[in-house]
Write an enzyme that holds these catalytic residues in place. Sequence first.
Site, PDB file in Angstrom:
ATOM      1  N   CYS A 242       0.596  -1.491   0.028  1.00  0.00           N
ATOM      2  CA  CYS A 242       0.310   0.226  -0.242  1.00  0.00           C
ATOM      3  C   CYS A 242       0.725   1.115   0.386  1.00  0.00           C
ATOM      4  O   CYS A 242       0.228   2.577  -0.509  1.00  0.00           O
ATOM      5  CB  CYS A 242      -1.029   0.192   1.119  1.00  0.00           C
ATOM      6  SG  CYS A 242      -1.704  -1.363   1.611  1.00  0.00           S
TER       7      CYS A 242
ATOM      8  N   HIS B 284      -4.457   7.972   6.335  1.00  0.00           N
ATOM      9  CA  HIS B 284      -3.907   6.479   5.144  1.00  0.00           C
ATOM     10  C   HIS B 284      -5.546   6.034   4.884  1.00  0.00           C
ATOM     11  O   HIS B 284      -6.676   5.482   4.439  1.00  0.00           O
ATOM     12  CB  HIS B 284      -2.975   5.108   5.749  1.00  0.00           C
ATOM     13  CG  HIS B 284      -2.830   4.240   5.548  1.00  0.00           C
ATOM     14  ND1 HIS B 284      -2.470   3.842   4.137  1.00  0.00           N
ATOM     15  CD2 HIS B 284      -3.560   3.008   5.322  1.00  0.00           C
ATOM     16  CE1 HIS B 284      -3.056   3.119   3.131  1.00  0.00           C
ATOM     17  NE2 HIS B 284      -2.547   2.316   4.262  1.00  0.00           N
TER      18      HIS B 284
ATOM     19  N   GLU C 221      -3.266   5.054  13.998  1.00  0.00           N
ATOM     20  CA  GLU C 221      -2.835   6.461  12.813  1.00  0.00           C
ATOM     21  C   GLU C 221      -3.770   7.417  13.455  1.00  0.00           C
ATOM     22  O   GLU C 221      -2.736   8.614  13.725  1.00  0.00           O
ATOM     23  CB  GLU C 221      -3.903   6.633  11.742  1.00  0.00           C
ATOM     24  CG  GLU C 221      -3.256   7.677  10.662  1.00  0.00           C
ATOM     25  CD  GLU C 221      -3.670   7.475   9.343  1.00  0.00           C
ATOM     26  OE1 GLU C 221      -3.620   8.288   8.421  1.00  0.00           O
ATOM     27  OE2 GLU C 221      -4.597   6.521   8.735  1.00  0.00           O
TER      28      GLU C 221
ATOM     29  N   LYS D 138      -9.608   7.268   1.311  1.00  0.00           N
ATOM     30  CA  LYS D 138     -10.257   6.027   0.665  1.00  0.00           C
ATOM     31  C   LYS D 138     -11.689   5.938   0.829  1.00  0.00           C
ATOM     32  O   LYS D 138     -12.701   5.043   0.725  1.00  0.00           O
ATOM     33  CB  LYS D 138      -9.667   5.152   1.345  1.00  0.00           C
ATOM     34  CG  LYS D 138      -8.193   4.737   1.290  1.00  0.00           C
ATOM     35  CD  LYS D 138      -7.160   3.720   2.544  1.00  0.00           C
ATOM     36  CE  LYS D 138      -6.149   3.582   1.570  1.00  0.00           C
ATOM     37  NZ  LYS D 138      -4.755   4.089   2.028  1.00  0.00           N
TER      38      LYS D 138
ATOM     39  N   HIS E  25      -9.416   1.009  -0.907  1.00  0.00           N
ATOM     40  CA  HIS E  25      -7.993   1.257  -1.205  1.00  0.00           C
ATOM     41  C   HIS E  25      -7.502   0.569  -2.246  1.00  0.00           C
ATOM     42  O   HIS E  25      -8.034  -0.428  -2.285  1.00  0.00           O
ATOM     43  CB  HIS E  25      -8.124   0.497   0.137  1.00  0.00           C
ATOM     44  CG  HIS E  25      -5.941   0.427   0.460  1.00  0.00           C
ATOM     45  ND1 HIS E  25      -5.380   0.890  -0.242  1.00  0.00           N
ATOM     46  CD2 HIS E  25      -6.226   0.223   1.434  1.00  0.00           C
ATOM     47  CE1 HIS E  25      -4.029   1.144   0.459  1.00  0.00           C
ATOM     48  NE2 HIS E  25      -4.578  -0.213   1.428  1.00  0.00           N
TER      49      HIS E  25
ATOM     50  N   PHE F 253       0.974  -3.417   4.122  1.00  0.00           N
ATOM     51  CA  PHE F 253       1.460  -4.551   4.065  1.00  0.00           C
ATOM     52  C   PHE F 253       3.122  -4.519   4.386  1.00  0.00           C
ATOM     53  O   PHE F 253       3.110  -3.895   3.421  1.00  0.00           O
ATOM     54  CB  PHE F 253       0.755  -5.113   4.172  1.00  0.00           C
ATOM     55  CG  PHE F 253      -0.267  -5.874   3.768  1.00  0.00           C
ATOM     56  CD1 PHE F 253      -1.552  -5.478   5.143  1.00  0.00           C
ATOM     57  CD2 PHE F 253      -1.313  -6.441   3.065  1.00  0.00           C
ATOM     58  CE1 PHE F 253      -2.774  -5.646   5.357  1.00  0.00           C
ATOM     59  CE2 PHE F 253      -2.384  -6.568   3.833  1.00  0.00           C
ATOM     60  CZ  PHE F 253      -3.441  -6.565   4.164  1.00  0.00           C
TER      61      PHE F 253
END
Length: 424
Positions: A176, A316, A327, A348, A353, A412
């Site tokens: 990502c 994010h 976050e 998002k 995403h 990830f």
Amino acid sequence: MRRVVVTGLDVVTPIGIGAEPFWKAALSAASGVRRITHFDPDGLPTQIAATLADPDMLEGFRREAGLDRPQPRGVVVGVRAARGAVHHARAAEALRSRRAGVYVGTSGERRDLRELGAIAYASAAAGERTPVSFARGLATAPGADTAYRALPQYLTSCVAGLFGIEGPAATVQTACTSSAQALGAALRAIRGGGIDVALAGGADCIASPIEVQLFCLLGVLSKQNHDPAGASRPFDARRDGFVLGEGAAFLVLEEEGHALARGADILAELVGYGTACDAYRITDEAPDGGGAVRAMAAAIEDAGLRPTDIDYVNAHGTSTPMNDRVETAAIKGVFGAHARHLLVSSTKSMIGHTISAAGAIELATTVLAVRDQIAPPTINYRVADPDCDLRYVPNAAVPARIEAAISNSFGFGGHNDCLLVRRR
């Protein structure tokens, strides 16, 4: 240190094709999430995504770019966004140089395992018991060219060839954070003096049967199949997972003097980049948000700014229970009391995403927010979560003074990347 500016950008998203249509849709709180139609999702726990599945639209993109058949969807939309960014910056001549680079974050195309198996075994002699190597199969099989086009570096090669970019070419695949890292690498290359201009960004169209199923098995996708438009709910107490999205974005970055010498319009200055690894687990971020804290702090320090100089955070903001909580805590850890004054929002919520493309699309969004002095919304925010208690710009855009802003990307593998732009 050489200063780096943004002179052009373009995006392809489920809510708008092109920077201005996308931006208008984002400011009006549009959602691009819908039931999956390009394959049959029946039987899957998640049957929704923010997709770019219109075959006529994709065919139009392919023809406009002069691409031959067949092409992966991610390549088609990536080339479309790259062409749009170059046109916006009027940079075609500037990129045709050994002092230009191309930096791309992408996953490539997720192929059906049965199809890959057929390609790998296609060159085996009749009756041969031992299968040929996968590499040999790719090199000699009838589908070899199609298989090569599925590899991540193919998009980079396409873009470099299309614009005659003869300097460095890099393909980044860090889940990502891929396109955020690609942009960070481009920033550093220009600052270091190796190049004067870069085309940097990313693309991903991986809403495939295998990818949706894999993310379902990880338990990270929303299951709100009955309410696609409301499924992506970053920071909302009802959030139950992210929505897989598809899209692309590219930005033209230039050394300031290079841009001014050719009369380019400057949208914003890219002044900071920070990157850090959690060194924790491949599937989720460290609970203390340490990597995210270090990435944001590094970007602010790299820019020569203070935390109190930042006005807006494009988060994010995936809409997973853990990411949004971590976050939020990381933002508080970096900004302290100033965190209460920040505007924070998640793109998002509207486009899902987009995995490898997320960093580039969200940096483009941040540049537009700085350009127009308005923070885009986090849609579907209805129920407050006590662990997520910042100013998330709920459901409607907010005009605001935005002199400096950051864009967060976490991925990830424990990757954490932060890009910082300043108003010109």
